[in-house]
Every structure is written in C-alpha cells, then in structure tokens.
Design an enzyme around this catalytic site. Structure first.
Site, PDB file in Angstrom:
ATOM      1  N   ASN A  10     -25.047 -62.061  16.467  1.00 44.92           N
ATOM      2  CA  ASN A  10     -25.372 -62.045  15.045  1.00 44.92           C
ATOM      3  C   ASN A  10     -26.190 -63.298  14.765  1.00 44.92           C
ATOM      4  O   ASN A  10     -25.643 -64.396  14.700  1.00 44.92           O
ATOM      5  CB  ASN A  10     -24.072 -62.037  14.217  1.00 44.92           C
ATOM      6  CG  ASN A  10     -24.334 -62.188  12.735  1.00 44.92           C
ATOM      7  OD1 ASN A  10     -25.483 -62.103  12.283  1.00 44.92           O
ATOM      8  ND2 ASN A  10     -23.271 -62.401  11.965  1.00 44.92           N
ATOM      9  N   LYS A  12     -27.619 -64.239  12.172  1.00 50.00           N
ATOM     10  CA  LYS A  12     -27.541 -64.752  10.792  1.00 50.00           C
ATOM     11  C   LYS A  12     -28.955 -65.100  10.294  1.00 50.00           C
ATOM     12  O   LYS A  12     -29.908 -64.459  10.717  1.00 50.00           O
ATOM     13  CB  LYS A  12     -26.570 -65.935  10.711  1.00 50.00           C
ATOM     14  CG  LYS A  12     -25.207 -65.570  11.318  1.00 50.00           C
ATOM     15  CD  LYS A  12     -24.129 -66.557  11.054  1.00 50.00           C
ATOM     16  CE  LYS A  12     -22.835 -66.082  11.728  1.00 50.00           C
ATOM     17  NZ  LYS A  12     -21.701 -66.947  11.451  1.00 50.00           N
ATOM     18  N   HIS A 100     -18.894 -58.880   6.788  1.00 52.15           N
ATOM     19  CA  HIS A 100     -18.832 -60.230   7.353  1.00 52.15           C
ATOM     20  C   HIS A 100     -18.302 -61.187   6.276  1.00 52.15           C
ATOM     21  O   HIS A 100     -18.637 -61.048   5.095  1.00 52.15           O
ATOM     22  CB  HIS A 100     -20.214 -60.668   7.828  1.00 52.15           C
ATOM     23  CG  HIS A 100     -20.170 -61.880   8.696  1.00 52.15           C
ATOM     24  ND1 HIS A 100     -19.988 -63.145   8.181  1.00 52.15           N
ATOM     25  CD2 HIS A 100     -20.230 -62.018  10.040  1.00 52.15           C
ATOM     26  CE1 HIS A 100     -19.958 -64.005   9.179  1.00 52.15           C
ATOM     27  NE2 HIS A 100     -20.095 -63.357  10.320  1.00 52.15           N
ATOM     28  N   GLU A 102     -19.151 -64.030   5.493  1.00 53.22           N
ATOM     29  CA  GLU A 102     -20.213 -64.697   4.718  1.00 53.22           C
ATOM     30  C   GLU A 102     -20.709 -63.793   3.596  1.00 53.22           C
ATOM     31  O   GLU A 102     -21.046 -64.255   2.514  1.00 53.22           O
ATOM     32  CB  GLU A 102     -21.346 -65.129   5.666  1.00 53.22           C
ATOM     33  CG  GLU A 102     -20.915 -66.318   6.517  1.00 53.22           C
ATOM     34  CD  GLU A 102     -21.580 -66.415   7.876  1.00 53.22           C
ATOM     35  OE1 GLU A 102     -22.633 -65.774   8.096  1.00 53.22           O
ATOM     36  OE2 GLU A 102     -21.031 -67.127   8.741  1.00 53.22           O
ATOM     37  N   GLU A 172     -12.743 -61.742  12.860  1.00 51.21           N
ATOM     38  CA  GLU A 172     -13.347 -63.070  12.813  1.00 51.21           C
ATOM     39  C   GLU A 172     -12.556 -63.972  11.869  1.00 51.21           C
ATOM     40  O   GLU A 172     -12.782 -63.947  10.649  1.00 51.21           O
ATOM     41  CB  GLU A 172     -14.794 -62.971  12.301  1.00 51.21           C
ATOM     42  CG  GLU A 172     -15.706 -62.140  13.176  1.00 51.21           C
ATOM     43  CD  GLU A 172     -17.175 -62.550  13.002  1.00 51.21           C
ATOM     44  OE1 GLU A 172     -17.809 -62.815  14.029  1.00 51.21           O
ATOM     45  OE2 GLU A 172     -17.664 -62.638  11.861  1.00 51.21           O
ATOM     46  N   GLY A 178     -18.308 -70.875  13.166  1.00 54.81           N
ATOM     47  CA  GLY A 178     -19.246 -71.993  13.061  1.00 54.81           C
ATOM     48  C   GLY A 178     -18.592 -73.363  13.046  1.00 54.81           C
ATOM     49  O   GLY A 178     -19.237 -74.357  12.741  1.00 54.81           O
ATOM     50  N   SER A 218     -16.783 -68.993  16.932  1.00 58.15           N
ATOM     51  CA  SER A 218     -17.020 -70.045  17.926  1.00 58.15           C
ATOM     52  C   SER A 218     -16.835 -69.581  19.374  1.00 58.15           C
ATOM     53  O   SER A 218     -16.341 -70.336  20.213  1.00 58.15           O
ATOM     54  CB  SER A 218     -16.137 -71.268  17.639  1.00 58.15           C
ATOM     55  OG  SER A 218     -16.466 -71.819  16.374  1.00 58.15           O
TER      56      SER A 218
HETATM   57  P1  13P Z   1     -20.086 -68.479  15.389  1.00 59.08           P
HETATM   58  O1  13P Z   1     -20.104 -67.849  16.753  1.00 59.08           O
HETATM   59  O2  13P Z   1     -21.283 -69.325  15.106  1.00 59.08           O
HETATM   60  O3  13P Z   1     -18.791 -69.139  15.091  1.00 59.08           O
HETATM   61  O4  13P Z   1     -20.217 -67.247  14.338  1.00 59.08           O
HETATM   62  C1  13P Z   1     -19.354 -66.181  14.445  1.00 59.08           C
HETATM   63  C2  13P Z   1     -19.812 -65.122  13.528  1.00 59.08           C
HETATM   64  O5  13P Z   1     -19.665 -65.231  12.325  1.00 59.08           O
HETATM   65  C3  13P Z   1     -20.445 -63.941  14.105  1.00 59.08           C
HETATM   66  O6  13P Z   1     -20.590 -62.931  13.173  1.00 59.08           O
END
Ligand code: 13P
Length: 256
Positions: A10, A12, A100, A102, A172, A178, A218
């Site tokens: 992903n 982002k 997600h 976010e 997640e 992150g 992560s």
């Molecule tokens: P990270 O791998 O950067 O922690 O992000 C995970 C994520 O949100 C994937 O959708």
C-alpha cells in the site's frame, strides 16, 4: 496452510510517476530469479495517478496484480474528487483496499460506508481488502476483540457466504502503523484467530478457514518470516517497507 499468501504494498500518498516507475522496475528485476510457482499473490496499490503506468509495467508479469487504495461505491456522478469502480476496472485493478484506518480516522469513513463499498466492489467482480484494527486506547482497555468483531460484522452486513469468499481481510492495529512497533507475531496470530471466529459466526467454519487474513503494521523484512510462520496469518499489507524495491522483494521472499 492451504490459503495462498498475499504480499500487498500500500503505497499510500507516495511516489510520483518517475518514482513509481523506478520502484516497479526494481521489483520486477528483484523477482526475476524467484520460482514463480512458489510466489505469493503480490499486489501493488499505487496512487491513482500512477495506476496507468504501473498497469503497463506489470502487464507481462502475472504474479503481480494491481490494487487501488480506495474507491467510491457510487456508479458515477457528482462526487468531486472521487474515483469509481468502473474507472479502476479500466486499469485492470483487481483488489481495492477499503476501511483503512487512515480513511476511517482522517476522512471519517463509517462502517456503513465501508460496507457499501464492499458490496459494490464484489458486485463488480473485484476483490475488497477489508481493513480493521484497534487503537492503542482500545487495546489497553481490553476491548480489541469486541471492537474488531464490530468492524467485521458491519463490513460484511448483507454479504452472502459466496460473496464473502471473494474478500480478503487485513488486520492492522492502528498503533503499529508507521510507528515501527510491530504487533508481536503470536498476538497478531491470536487476534486474527478471533477474526476467524467472527467469520465463523457470520458464515461458517468453511468460510472462515478460506478467507485470507493479512497482518499490517510496520511489517519489515526482519519480521515477515516469523509472521508468515503463524497459522492464521496469510500475508502482509505493507506501507513503508513496500516503498523500496529491495525490501519489498525481501518481503515477497519471506512469504515463499
Ligand atoms: P506501515 O507498514 O508503514 O506500518 O503501514 C501499514 C499500513 O497501513 C498498510 O496499509
């Protein structure tokens, strides 16, 4: 494990056209020597602006599928700034990430909206990757499993077993996204086991044992092998470590 693993990147809001090109070329180079019959399903979910280019770069590589990071469930019309399923279909997108954290937190997407997206995606024969996850406060309050059960139950509202079999789930934990703080592999395994129990309740054991559930938060080349060794974890939804070709290829290898 009979479920085929998935390694999904992903991206982002990262990568311009030229950065996307360099990344995909690096990944294609890195997977060249790999035994394709043992490779997981690999998904790249770039930003919309790089979809065309990534589609073109991976067109001769059947082990990589295209994903999108979001979609609007409406067919078309006055939804400024949104993208429809038909538009993603134009680029041969196969998977669409929905729910997600976010999107839920920054863009206030509700469980109902996520369910609407899931149904529309399935109706168009694409595959939703339905995300769920708890905050640190929820984890510390001991309500992780209850919260995930609620998110999953609402996401699958009105979806038949046959259609549920066409979905993927991603667990997640928000506090692990992150932050560099990976959820302990055994705990991620336990939590995903709880999500399977919810799917068993909603459908049956057969469905729960077939739906692929990924871990995200992560994930790194140094964590993937232990994660993939867990019975319940079927792969990774990866943010940061998917933005660098070498580390993404290491993640693919870790799932083989
Ligand atoms: P990270 O791998 O950067 O922690 O992000 C995970 C994520 O949100 C994937 O959708």
């Amino acid at each position: 494990m009979s479920r085929k693993p998935i390694i999904a990147g992903n991206w982002k809001m990262n990568n311009t056209k030229s950065e996307a090109k360099a990344l995909v070329e690096g990944i294609l180079e890195g997977i060249k020597p790999l035994d394709k019959s043992k490779m997981p399903d690999v998904i790249l979910a770039p930003t919309y602006t790089a979809l065309w280019q990534v589609q073109d770069l991976i067109k001769d590589e059947p082990s990589i599928a295209l994903g999108a990071q979001n979609v609007n469930p409406n067919k078309k019309g006055a939804y400024t700034g949104e993208i429809s399923i038909d538009m993603l279909n134009d680029f041969s997108v196969k998977y669409i990430i929905i729910g997600h954290s976010e999107r839920r937190q920054l863009f206030h997407e509700s469980d109902e909206f996520i369910n609407e997206k899931a149904r529309a995606i399935i109706a168009s024969n694409l595959i939703p990757i339905i995300c769920c996850g708890e905050t640190l406060e929820q984890r510390e309050a001991g309500i992780t499993d209850v919260h995930l059960a609620s998110q999953i139950t609402k996401a699958y509202n009105g979806i038949s077993k046959d259609d549920a079999l066409k979905t993927v789930v991603a667990y997640e934990p928000i506090w692990a996204i992150g932050t560099g703080k990976t959820c302990d592999a055994q705990e991620a395994n336990r939590t995903i086991g709880e999500i399977r129990k919810v799917l068993t309740k909603l459908y049956d054991e057969d469905a729960a044992s077939k739906i692929r559930i990924l871990y995200g938060g992560s994930v790194k080349p140094s964590t993937i092998v232990e994660q993939m060794a867990q019975e319940e974890i079927d792969g990774g939804l990866i943010g940061g470590a998917s933005l660098e070709a070498q580390s993404f290829v290491e993640l693919i290898k870790g799932a083989m």
